[in-house]
Scaffold this motif. Structure first.
Motif: not given
Length: 368
Positions: A87, A94, A110, A135, A138
């Motif tokens: 991550p 990403n 992650g 993040v 995620l």
């Protein structure tokens, strides 16, 4: 069985045992790229149990940021239930990968170490802000350590799990038990093989030989500790390794540079060492040393040291970049052989009972 795709920028050799064991529990595909020209890292090129795919990693701005140009091709080919990524916002692809997965009902998890230690205030805050942009998208995070979990929670990740980072502790245990049965002649043969002086106090370092690992500082400190030999295991650039050798000669310090070692050879080097020292960044090397029943002296690493090292129990923790404190810890550790052996036994106990390859895989599967 869940279909899992783990995407790794580099297929680091120390990850291979983890992937092989994880493949016993999930339908696993691992997509790996290749290291940057400036990196000294040993890679794997095949897997027995897990399927392997290749990622095409483009390094930009001198390797400061990266992009996987065939992430979509790998995703479509595997069609996983869950994709696992490192991550980091430095892997700029990403963001597109996560958007695609959200659109197509693929969970994105992650897997990371948290905050890189050693950054100054401005860089740390900027990176945390940038990290949040990634993040927060995620579905969950698998963390290397309790320190990593705290960090990811602080930047907005709601679902966090810990799978303590580990090397192949099963292999280490096999070698460890075998070497413990060796007699005096066998030990002498092994010591001669590596030019190890068993009449000296033997300090071992294992890891990549790069400046940020502060091996040069370790050598300077060890030169102030009487009757020592330093065993340096790992590979690095010729320039840095030659500078270490020059420093050792200037300090009249007995140092052995073994290059990269693994398997039984690495076990033998640990077997004939008294104490492992990690002068700066790192984490898995601590796990490795403890697997071989060694006491450890560490400072701030990648956060895994918080879970592994209990000060005065299985080793010592010195203040970050406080080299006088490191010298004091070394003298204290090496002054009592009986205590040193007991600390090493406690290290092995922590690995056996708490943090090993099996518990890492079990926790990882539960998170997935």
């Amino acid at each position: 069985m869940k279909k899992i795709l783990i995407m790794q920028r580099v297929g680091a050799i120390f990850r291979k045992p983890f992937f092989e064991l994880l493949a016993d529990y999930v339908d696993l595909t691992v997509a790996i790229g290749g290291k940057h020209d400036n990196e000294n890292m040993v890679e794997f090129s095949c897997l027995k149990k897990a399927k392997l795919k290749r990622s095409n990693i483009n390094y930009l701005l001198g390797g400061k940021i990266w992009a996987d140009t065939n992430w979509k091709e790998n995703l479509i080919s595997v069609n996983p239930d869950v994709v696992v990524i490192t991550p980091t916002p430095r892997m700029i692809s990403n963001y597109a990968l996560i958007r695609y997965c959200k659109k197509n009902g693929i969970k994105v998890v992650g897997w990371g170490m948290g905050e890189m230690p050693g950054r100054h205030f401005i860089a740390r805050n900027f990176h945390s802000w940038l990290q949040r942009t990634l993040v927060c998208k995620l579905d969950a995070m698998v963390c290397y350590s309790t320190t990593a979990q705290k960090y990811y929670k602080s930047v907005g990740v709601k679902n966090t799990f810990i799978a303590h980072n580990s090397v192949d502790t099963n292999e280490a245990l096999e070698h460890y038990n075998s070497l413990k049965t060796k007699g005096a002649e066998d030990k002498e043969s092994i010591s001669n093989k590596y030019s190890i002086n068993t009449y000296k106090k033997r300090i071992i370092f294992v890891g990549r030989l790069i400046e940020s690992k502060m091996i040069h500082k370790l050598l300077e400190v060890c030169s102030e500790v009487e009757n020592t030999q330093v065993i340096v295991v790992g590979s690095g650039s010729d320039c840095y390794v030659n500078s270490l050798k020059t420093l050792a000669r200037a300090k009249e310090l007995d140092v052995i540079f073994t290059g990269h070692r693994s398997g039984l050879e690495l076990a033998e080097l640990f077997f004939l060492s008294d104490v492992f020292v990690l002068p700066s960044l790192g984490g898995l090397a601590i796990n490795h040393a403890m697997s071989y029943g060694k006491p450890v002296i560490v400072s701030e690493g990648d956060g895994t040291e918080v879970d592994l090292v209990r000060d005065g129990f299985n080793g010592f923790i010195f203040s970050q970049q406080d080299w006088e404190d490191l010298r004091s810890c070394l003298i204290k550790a090496l002054s009592n052989k009986t205590r040193l052996i007991a600390m090493g036994e406690r290290s092995r106990q922590i690995i056996d009972e708490e943090i090993n390859l099996n518990t890492m895989v079990t926790s990882y599967v539960e998170a997935l």
